[in-house]
Scaffold this motif. Structure first.
Motif, short mmCIF file in Angstrom:
data_model
loop_
_atom_site.label_atom_id
_atom_site.label_comp_id
_atom_site.label_asym_id
_atom_site.label_seq_id
_atom_site.Cartn_x
_atom_site.Cartn_y
_atom_site.Cartn_z
N ALA A 191 -1.75 -1.32 -25.77
CA ALA A 191 -3.05 -1.84 -25.37
C ALA A 191 -3.98 -1.98 -26.57
CB ALA A 191 -3.68 -0.93 -24.31
N VAL A 192 -3.92 -1.03 -27.50
CA VAL A 192 -4.76 -1.08 -28.69
C VAL A 192 -4.42 -2.29 -29.54
CG1 VAL A 192 -5.30 0.07 -30.87
CG2 VAL A 192 -5.20 1.40 -28.76
N VAL A 193 -3.14 -2.49 -29.79
CA VAL A 193 -2.71 -3.61 -30.64
C VAL A 193 -3.08 -4.95 -29.99
CG1 VAL A 193 -0.72 -4.80 -31.61
CG2 VAL A 193 -0.90 -2.31 -31.77
N ARG A 194 -2.80 -5.07 -28.70
CA ARG A 194 -3.11 -6.33 -28.02
C ARG A 194 -4.61 -6.62 -28.04
NH1 ARG A 194 1.22 -4.68 -24.35
NH2 ARG A 194 -0.32 -3.59 -23.05
N HIS A 195 -5.43 -5.60 -27.82
CA HIS A 195 -6.88 -5.81 -27.79
C HIS A 195 -7.42 -6.18 -29.17
CE1 HIS A 195 -11.12 -5.25 -26.86
NE2 HIS A 195 -11.21 -4.49 -27.95
N LEU A 196 -7.06 -5.41 -30.19
CA LEU A 196 -7.60 -5.69 -31.52
C LEU A 196 -7.14 -7.05 -32.05
CD1 LEU A 196 -7.30 -2.19 -33.25
CD2 LEU A 196 -9.37 -3.31 -32.37
N ASN A 197 -5.94 -7.47 -31.66
CA ASN A 197 -5.46 -8.77 -32.08
C ASN A 197 -6.14 -9.90 -31.33
OD1 ASN A 197 -3.08 -11.02 -31.45
ND2 ASN A 197 -3.31 -10.46 -33.60
N ALA A 198 -6.20 -9.78 -30.00
CA ALA A 198 -6.77 -10.86 -29.19
C ALA A 198 -8.27 -11.00 -29.40
CB ALA A 198 -6.47 -10.61 -27.72
N ALA A 199 -8.98 -9.88 -29.53
CA ALA A 199 -10.45 -9.92 -29.62
C ALA A 199 -10.94 -10.22 -31.03
CB ALA A 199 -11.04 -8.60 -29.13
N TYR A 200 -10.24 -9.73 -32.05
CA TYR A 200 -10.77 -9.80 -33.41
C TYR A 200 -9.79 -10.34 -34.45
CZ TYR A 200 -13.96 -6.56 -31.10
OH TYR A 200 -14.82 -5.97 -30.21
N GLY A 201 -8.54 -10.48 -34.11
CA GLY A 201 -7.57 -11.01 -35.06
C GLY A 201 -6.96 -9.99 -35.99
N TYR A 202 -7.02 -8.70 -35.63
CA TYR A 202 -6.37 -7.68 -36.46
C TYR A 202 -4.85 -7.80 -36.32
CZ TYR A 202 -10.72 -5.21 -37.46
OH TYR A 202 -11.98 -4.87 -37.92
N ARG A 203 -4.17 -7.66 -37.46
CA ARG A 203 -2.72 -7.75 -37.49
C ARG A 203 -2.14 -6.60 -38.32
NH1 ARG A 203 -0.87 -12.69 -35.80
NH2 ARG A 203 -2.47 -14.32 -35.53
N PRO A 204 -0.90 -6.22 -38.05
CA PRO A 204 -0.29 -5.16 -38.87
C PRO A 204 -0.08 -5.63 -40.30
CG PRO A 204 1.33 -6.11 -37.35
CD PRO A 204 0.00 -6.66 -36.96
N THR A 205 -0.54 -4.85 -41.26
CA THR A 205 -0.37 -5.17 -42.68
C THR A 205 0.48 -4.14 -43.40
OG1 THR A 205 -2.43 -4.02 -43.25
CG2 THR A 205 -2.57 -6.39 -42.77
N GLY A 206 0.93 -3.13 -42.70
CA GLY A 206 1.77 -2.11 -43.31
C GLY A 206 2.05 -1.02 -42.30
N GLY A 207 3.04 -0.21 -42.61
CA GLY A 207 3.38 0.89 -41.72
C GLY A 207 4.46 1.76 -42.32
N GLU A 208 4.66 2.89 -41.69
CA GLU A 208 5.72 3.80 -42.11
C GLU A 208 6.17 4.62 -40.92
OE1 GLU A 208 4.54 7.15 -44.59
OE2 GLU A 208 2.43 6.75 -44.14
N TRP A 209 7.35 5.20 -41.06
CA TRP A 209 7.90 6.07 -40.03
C TRP A 209 7.71 7.52 -40.42
CZ3 TRP A 209 9.00 4.34 -35.43
CH2 TRP A 209 9.47 3.02 -35.24
N LEU A 210 7.30 8.33 -39.45
CA LEU A 210 7.29 9.79 -39.61
C LEU A 210 8.32 10.36 -38.64
CD1 LEU A 210 3.46 10.60 -39.72
CD2 LEU A 210 5.00 10.03 -41.60
N THR A 211 9.08 11.34 -39.09
CA THR A 211 10.10 11.96 -38.25
C THR A 211 9.46 13.01 -37.34
OG1 THR A 211 11.81 11.60 -39.91
CG2 THR A 211 12.26 13.25 -38.22
N VAL A 212 9.54 12.78 -36.05
CA VAL A 212 8.99 13.72 -35.07
C VAL A 212 9.87 14.96 -35.01
CG1 VAL A 212 8.41 14.06 -32.63
CG2 VAL A 212 8.02 11.83 -33.73
N HIS A 213 11.18 14.74 -35.01
CA HIS A 213 12.15 15.83 -35.12
C HIS A 213 13.50 15.22 -35.38
CE1 HIS A 213 14.37 15.18 -31.37
NE2 HIS A 213 13.22 14.87 -30.83
N GLY A 214 14.40 16.04 -35.87
CA GLY A 214 15.76 15.60 -36.13
C GLY A 214 16.03 15.40 -37.60
N VAL A 215 17.10 14.67 -37.90
CA VAL A 215 17.54 14.45 -39.27
C VAL A 215 16.65 13.41 -39.90
CG1 VAL A 215 19.44 13.72 -40.74
CG2 VAL A 215 19.90 15.01 -38.63
N ARG A 216 16.11 13.69 -41.05
CA ARG A 216 15.28 12.72 -41.77
C ARG A 216 16.16 11.62 -42.35
NH1 ARG A 216 10.11 14.20 -42.59
NH2 ARG A 216 9.57 16.34 -42.08
N VAL A 217 15.67 10.36 -42.23
CA VAL A 217 16.43 9.23 -42.76
C VAL A 217 15.57 8.46 -43.73
CG1 VAL A 217 17.87 9.07 -40.71
CG2 VAL A 217 15.71 7.85 -40.77
#
Length: 236
Positions: free
Chosen positions: A210-236
């Motif tokens: 809902a956050v992504v859809r709203h910020l994109n539709a209302a204001y044009g925000y788009r993903p410009t970067g990201g990363e994964w964090l391991t919640v649990h388990g083997v790190r990759v």
């Protein structure tokens, strides 16, 4: 756009950065899983230290019983020491930046009317859901949380599934709170979009579509970067 990913060996949670060319403000979406390894919550805390504003799920220092129960569960699991997973706890006061709690906001009049029209049974079920959530999490921790979570978690931007029983309960647990969350983010955009401000949104992953859809539709925000964090388990 993936928010939570289960690989069979581990569960990973995404941290997405949303931005638009016209303004300097950036939203950092921390797609939270409420039961995970302590190292996961430590990594989240480390990244929150570089943000200027935090928009957090929950009720802050509220004396509401289910909030106290949740924090008590965290302390119980921590004292036990033998469990590989813990219940989410982030010390927001330690960052020294403003913290916004949308769950404390009053709903818009139309939402208040909608709430009043919902059956009493749904209100009772909603309260039961809130009270039993920490108990369920404790059961996951005791009965092999790693295996349970690895098999059950996956969420992307098209996914609107919520494990709340559906109907009015889903609306109160997710939809109404999504409305409060995106309203808070809209106010930040309206007042601080021209500033170079990093806003951390620390909410359960199920709220992020809902956050992504709203910020994109209302204001044009788009993903410009990201990363994964391991919640649990083997790190990759």
């Amino acid at each position: 756009m993936q928010f939570v990913e289960s690989t069979g060996l581990s569960v990973r949670s995404a941290v997405w950065v949303l931005q638009r060319r016209e303004t300097a403000l950036r939203f950092h979406l921390f797609c939270m899983v409420h039961v995970g390894s302590q190292s996961f919550y430590d990594e989240v805390a480390e990244r929150l230290g570089s943000c200027d504003v935090i928009v957090a799920e929950g009720y802050g220092q509220s004396r509401r019983r289910f909030v106290r129960l949740r924090l008590g569960l965290h302390r119980l699991v921590q004292r036990a020491g033998k469990h590989e997973l813990v219940y989410q706890h982030v010390d927001y006061a330690s960052f020294g930046v403003p913290v916004i709690w949308p769950d404390l906001d009053e709903p818009e009049p139309r939402d208040a009317v909608a709430r009043a029209e919902r059956p009493l049974r749904s209100q009772v079920l909603f309260l039961g859901f809130l009270l039993l959530l920490p108990v369920r999490a404790f059961g996951v921790l005791l009965l092999g949380g790693r295996r349970f979570l690895t098999r059950s978690l996956s969420l992307n931007v098209e996914d609107t599934t919520v494990f709340t029983g559906g109907g009015h309960v889903s609306a109160m647990v997710l939809d109404d709170r999504d409305d409060l969350l995106v309203a808070a983010l809209s106010r930040l955009h309206d007042t601080r979009a021209a500033e170079r401000v990093d806003v951390a949104v620390v909410y359960g992953a199920a709220h992020m579509p809902a956050v992504v859809r709203h910020l994109n539709a209302a204001y044009g925000y788009r993903p410009t970067g990201g990363e994964w964090l391991t919640v649990h388990g083997v790190r990759v």
